[in-house]
Design a protein around this motif. Structure first.
Motif: not given
Length: 181
Positions: A86, A123-124, A137-138, A140-141, A144-145
């Motif tokens: 986060n 985890s997020v 959340t999307r 955030s992912v 990260m990618k």
């Protein structure tokens, strides 16, 4: 604290327990406030199934460089069991979308995770009060990618050389060119 954790670990040796540190909340100070404090407790239990969770937001509030904390936990016998991702402004645990504020720090973090061969949980850990929870959340992912893609674009060897060289101007250039093609 250490005795209780050790006893729990001994009674459930097939389970891994991860201690998550946080400098404050709800009290003004916490016993497990930083990576080093928490890692010391994990080691002092004498149990190999006790490790540490890094919550990036908690680490920022603690004034830590998360990449260094990752390496520290790895050097202490692979005690990093979980990563919570986060973002925040380092004054409070705001649980913002991953990457809201920090590009370079997240690239260093993901580089460090690869370098130490981390294969634990990820985890997020966000709390979108005003945002659409799914979309936050999307995003955030996806961020990260993207950090992994940036590292792939730079290359682990080249990024390692730039970090080892310690030239901030070179680091900014390399990251900018990889991130903003």
């Amino acid at each position: 604290l250490t005795e209780g954790i050790s006893r729990l670990a001994g009674e459930y040796p097939s389970l891994r327990f991860s201690l998550e540190y946080k400098p404050k909340e709800p009290r003004t100070h916490s016993y497990l406030a930083r990576m080093a404090d928490t890692l010391l407790v994990a080691i002092e239990t004498g149990a190999s199934n006790i490790g540490v969770t890094i919550d990036t937001g908690h680490a920022y509030v603690a004034g830590e460089v998360v990449g260094e904390s990752i390496v520290l936990a790895s050097r202490a016998g692979n005690r990093l069991f979980h990563m919570h991702f986060n973002d925040n402004h380092a004054s409070w645990d705001d649980d913002m979308i991953v990457g809201s504020l920090r590009l370079t720090e997240y690239i260093e973090m993901f580089y460090s995770l690869r370098k130490v061969g981390y294969d634990g949980f990820v985890s997020v850990d966000i709390f979108p009060y005003r945002e659409d929870q799914y979309e936050a959340t999307r995003q955030s992912v996806l961020n990260m990618k993207k950090y992994d893609e940036i590292i792939d674009g730079i290359g682990m060897s080249k990024l390692g050389d730039v970090i080892e060289n310690g030239d901030p101007c070179e680091m900014v250039r390399v990251i900018r060119e990889a991130a903003f093609k």
